[in-house]
Design a protein around this motif. Structure first.
Motif, PDB file in Angstrom:
ATOM      1  N   LEU A   1       0.828  -1.209   0.000  1.00 46.58           N
ATOM      2  CA  LEU A   1       0.000   0.000   0.000  1.00 46.58           C
ATOM      3  C   LEU A   1       0.862   1.259   0.000  1.00 46.58           C
ATOM      4  O   LEU A   1       0.533   2.243  -0.669  1.00 46.58           O
ATOM      5  CB  LEU A   1      -0.946   0.003   1.207  1.00 46.58           C
ATOM      6  CG  LEU A   1      -2.068  -1.033   1.183  1.00 46.58           C
ATOM      7  CD1 LEU A   1      -2.997  -0.835   2.380  1.00 46.58           C
ATOM      8  CD2 LEU A   1      -2.871  -0.951  -0.116  1.00 46.58           C
ATOM      9  N   TRP A   2       1.982   1.238   0.719  1.00 47.87           N
ATOM     10  CA  TRP A   2       2.892   2.381   0.696  1.00 47.87           C
ATOM     11  C   TRP A   2       3.451   2.590  -0.711  1.00 47.87           C
ATOM     12  O   TRP A   2       3.573   3.720  -1.186  1.00 47.87           O
ATOM     13  CB  TRP A   2       4.036   2.191   1.689  1.00 47.87           C
ATOM     14  CG  TRP A   2       3.684   2.610   3.079  1.00 47.87           C
ATOM     15  CD1 TRP A   2       3.428   1.801   4.151  1.00 47.87           C
ATOM     16  CD2 TRP A   2       3.517   3.954   3.545  1.00 47.87           C
ATOM     17  NE1 TRP A   2       3.124   2.560   5.254  1.00 47.87           N
ATOM     18  CE2 TRP A   2       3.175   3.875   4.914  1.00 47.87           C
ATOM     19  CE3 TRP A   2       3.633   5.200   2.949  1.00 47.87           C
ATOM     20  CZ2 TRP A   2       2.942   5.012   5.698  1.00 47.87           C
ATOM     21  CZ3 TRP A   2       3.409   6.334   3.711  1.00 47.87           C
ATOM     22  CH2 TRP A   2       3.065   6.231   5.067  1.00 47.87           C
ATOM     23  N   GLN A   3       3.790   1.496  -1.366  1.00 51.56           N
ATOM     24  CA  GLN A   3       4.290   1.610  -2.738  1.00 51.56           C
ATOM     25  C   GLN A   3       3.204   2.127  -3.672  1.00 51.56           C
ATOM     26  O   GLN A   3       3.471   2.971  -4.542  1.00 51.56           O
ATOM     27  CB  GLN A   3       4.788   0.249  -3.226  1.00 51.56           C
ATOM     28  CG  GLN A   3       6.064  -0.225  -2.556  1.00 51.56           C
ATOM     29  CD  GLN A   3       6.583  -1.505  -3.166  1.00 51.56           C
ATOM     30  OE1 GLN A   3       6.883  -1.558  -4.367  1.00 51.56           O
ATOM     31  NE2 GLN A   3       6.681  -2.555  -2.363  1.00 51.56           N
ATOM     32  N   LEU A   4       1.980   1.637  -3.507  1.00 50.88           N
ATOM     33  CA  LEU A   4       0.870   2.082  -4.348  1.00 50.88           C
ATOM     34  C   LEU A   4       0.653   3.590  -4.219  1.00 50.88           C
ATOM     35  O   LEU A   4       0.462   4.295  -5.217  1.00 50.88           O
ATOM     36  CB  LEU A   4      -0.412   1.345  -3.951  1.00 50.88           C
ATOM     37  CG  LEU A   4      -1.683   1.769  -4.697  1.00 50.88           C
ATOM     38  CD1 LEU A   4      -1.631   1.325  -6.143  1.00 50.88           C
ATOM     39  CD2 LEU A   4      -2.923   1.208  -4.003  1.00 50.88           C
ATOM     40  N   ILE A   5       0.700   4.079  -2.990  1.00 48.64           N
ATOM     41  CA  ILE A   5       0.436   5.491  -2.735  1.00 48.64           C
ATOM     42  C   ILE A   5       1.630   6.376  -3.062  1.00 48.64           C
ATOM     43  O   ILE A   5       1.472   7.486  -3.588  1.00 48.64           O
ATOM     44  CB  ILE A   5       0.025   5.703  -1.260  1.00 48.64           C
ATOM     45  CG1 ILE A   5      -1.297   4.991  -0.950  1.00 48.64           C
ATOM     46  CG2 ILE A   5      -0.092   7.191  -0.931  1.00 48.64           C
ATOM     47  CD1 ILE A   5      -2.481   5.506  -1.748  1.00 48.64           C
ATOM     48  N   CYS A   6       2.832   5.904  -2.789  1.00 54.12           N
ATOM     49  CA  CYS A   6       4.010   6.785  -2.830  1.00 54.12           C
ATOM     50  C   CYS A   6       4.984   6.513  -3.965  1.00 54.12           C
ATOM     51  O   CYS A   6       6.023   7.178  -4.047  1.00 54.12           O
ATOM     52  CB  CYS A   6       4.748   6.720  -1.494  1.00 54.12           C
ATOM     53  SG  CYS A   6       3.754   7.350  -0.122  1.00 54.12           S
ATOM     54  N   TYR A   7       4.676   5.540  -4.827  1.00 55.44           N
ATOM     55  CA  TYR A   7       5.513   5.358  -6.010  1.00 55.44           C
ATOM     56  C   TYR A   7       5.043   6.321  -7.092  1.00 55.44           C
ATOM     57  O   TYR A   7       3.865   6.345  -7.463  1.00 55.44           O
ATOM     58  CB  TYR A   7       5.447   3.924  -6.541  1.00 55.44           C
ATOM     59  CG  TYR A   7       6.121   3.774  -7.896  1.00 55.44           C
ATOM     60  CD1 TYR A   7       7.506   3.793  -7.997  1.00 55.44           C
ATOM     61  CD2 TYR A   7       5.362   3.667  -9.058  1.00 55.44           C
ATOM     62  CE1 TYR A   7       8.126   3.694  -9.224  1.00 55.44           C
ATOM     63  CE2 TYR A   7       5.979   3.562 -10.296  1.00 55.44           C
ATOM     64  CZ  TYR A   7       7.356   3.578 -10.376  1.00 55.44           C
ATOM     65  OH  TYR A   7       7.970   3.496 -11.598  1.00 55.44           O
ATOM     66  N   SER A   8       5.961   7.118  -7.596  1.00 56.26           N
ATOM     67  CA  SER A   8       5.637   8.106  -8.628  1.00 56.26           C
ATOM     68  C   SER A   8       6.191   7.641  -9.975  1.00 56.26           C
ATOM     69  O   SER A   8       7.406   7.525 -10.140  1.00 56.26           O
ATOM     70  CB  SER A   8       6.245   9.469  -8.267  1.00 56.26           C
ATOM     71  OG  SER A   8       5.919  10.445  -9.226  1.00 56.26           O
ATOM     72  N   PRO A   9       5.325   7.330 -10.942  1.00 56.34           N
ATOM     73  CA  PRO A   9       5.814   6.825 -12.232  1.00 56.34           C
ATOM     74  C   PRO A   9       6.693   7.848 -12.944  1.00 56.34           C
ATOM     75  O   PRO A   9       6.425   9.048 -12.907  1.00 56.34           O
ATOM     76  CB  PRO A   9       4.525   6.562 -13.016  1.00 56.34           C
ATOM     77  CG  PRO A   9       3.487   7.417 -12.367  1.00 56.34           C
ATOM     78  CD  PRO A   9       3.861   7.469 -10.917  1.00 56.34           C
ATOM     79  N   LYS A  10       7.749   7.362 -13.567  1.00 56.34           N
ATOM     80  CA  LYS A  10       8.694   8.233 -14.280  1.00 56.34           C
ATOM     81  C   LYS A  10       8.568   7.997 -15.778  1.00 56.34           C
ATOM     82  O   LYS A  10       8.860   6.919 -16.281  1.00 56.34           O
ATOM     83  CB  LYS A  10      10.123   7.955 -13.810  1.00 56.34           C
ATOM     84  CG  LYS A  10      10.350   8.273 -12.335  1.00 56.34           C
ATOM     85  CD  LYS A  10      11.794   8.065 -11.931  1.00 56.34           C
ATOM     86  CE  LYS A  10      12.019   8.435 -10.473  1.00 56.34           C
ATOM     87  NZ  LYS A  10      13.430   8.296 -10.067  1.00 56.34           N
TER      88      LYS A  10
END
Length: 290
Positions: free
Chosen positions: A26-35
């Motif tokens: 869930l942290w990755q889902l919320i805080c991963y920003s696609p480049k």
């Protein structure tokens, strides 16, 4: 973008049993920003800039110092600082930057926030955006004009408060108003049950020492933060709903606003009408000596 799609797929496949730890995903889902890659025309604009690299401490995710990259065009006395939104980068403002470069006496600064664009960081968050903005201001001086898009609006507001500067012109484009509701929408789209969402928000508060509801533009904004405050929005924006924006505008009637219908939350920064209006606002400031 491929990784983000994979994260949505993985989160949707979770069982959410009592013994399953879903917090990391869930942290990755919320805080991963696609480049996304830089397009050729935008890269040519970056190549014409004076590039710089600064550092910010990531005390929440990587627990290390992250380097972030920025770009400067011109050497005029009036400083323009552009802060991009989530999953974006400085190069996405190429059309606006190109237009601003036609105005005399400007120095235009834009950067890739940590975890975004060309900068270091696997995960990102609003505080990294705001701290990077503060570092740029501390390094290159107070900004006369601050332009923010989406999450970058909230970052600019926080940076203004921390640095005690007062821009002559603050431009907000489709601002993120409520961070919690944005997180909720993301998790709901990924079919995350309410109980798991509540646990995520508890872990957020434990990590950042404030509830996510703290990050609300109506509360973070201070009246008189800028000499002139102008806001652009799309009434059909799904990412930053009009309902939330209307609440902000009602609380701060001094903020001037203009509607750009059917431009979209992300595409609005490339809209010719918006760019022309921003250029005129900046030119008016030149004439008034602000």
């Amino acid at each position: 973008m491929k990784k983000l799609k994979e994260l949505f797929t993985q989160v949707k496949a979770l069982n959410y049993t009592d013994g399953e730890d879903v917090s990391d995903l869930l942290w990755q889902l919320i805080c991963y920003s696609p480049k996304m890659p830089v397009r050729l025309q935008s890269q040519q604009l970056l190549d014409e800039a004076t590039s710089f690299t600064l550092e910010v401490d990531d005390s929440h995710f990587s627990h290390s110092v992250l380097k972030f990259n920025g770009f400067i065009w011109g050497n005029g006395k009036r400083k323009v600082l552009i802060t991009h939104g989530w999953g974006s980068k400085a190069a996405d403002f190429s059309d606006l930057i190109t237009a601003l470069r036609t105005i005399e006496n400007l120095q235009i600064v834009a950067f890739d926030a940590p975890g975004n664009g060309s900068s270091e960081g696997e995960l990102s968050n609003l505080l990294l955006f705001a701290r990077a903005t503060e570092v740029v201001i501390g390094t290159y001086g107070a900004s006369d004009i601050m332009i923010g898009h989406s999450l970058g609006v909230m970052a600019n507001i926080m940076a203004i408060s921390e640095t005690a500067i007062k821009p002559s012109l603050l431009i907000n484009i489709t601002p993120m108003v409520r961070l919690k509701e944005n997180f909720t929408a993301t998790m709901t789209f990924a079919e995350v049950p309410q109980a798991a969402q509540s646990k995520f928000f508890e872990s957020f508060e434990s990590l950042f020492k404030v509830p996510v509801s703290y990050f609300k533009l109506t509360d973070l904004y201070t009246e008189g933060a800028a000499v002139k405050h102008w806001l652009a929005y799309d009434p059909g924006d799904k990412v930053a709903p009009l309902e939330y924006l209307q609440e902000f505008l009602a609380m701060h009637p001094s903020v001037l606003s203009k509607e750009y219908a059917a431009t979209g939350h992300e595409r609005i920064i490339k809209d010719a009408g918006l760019i022309n209006d921003i250029v005129e606002l900046v030119k008016q400031g030149n004439k008034q000596g602000n």
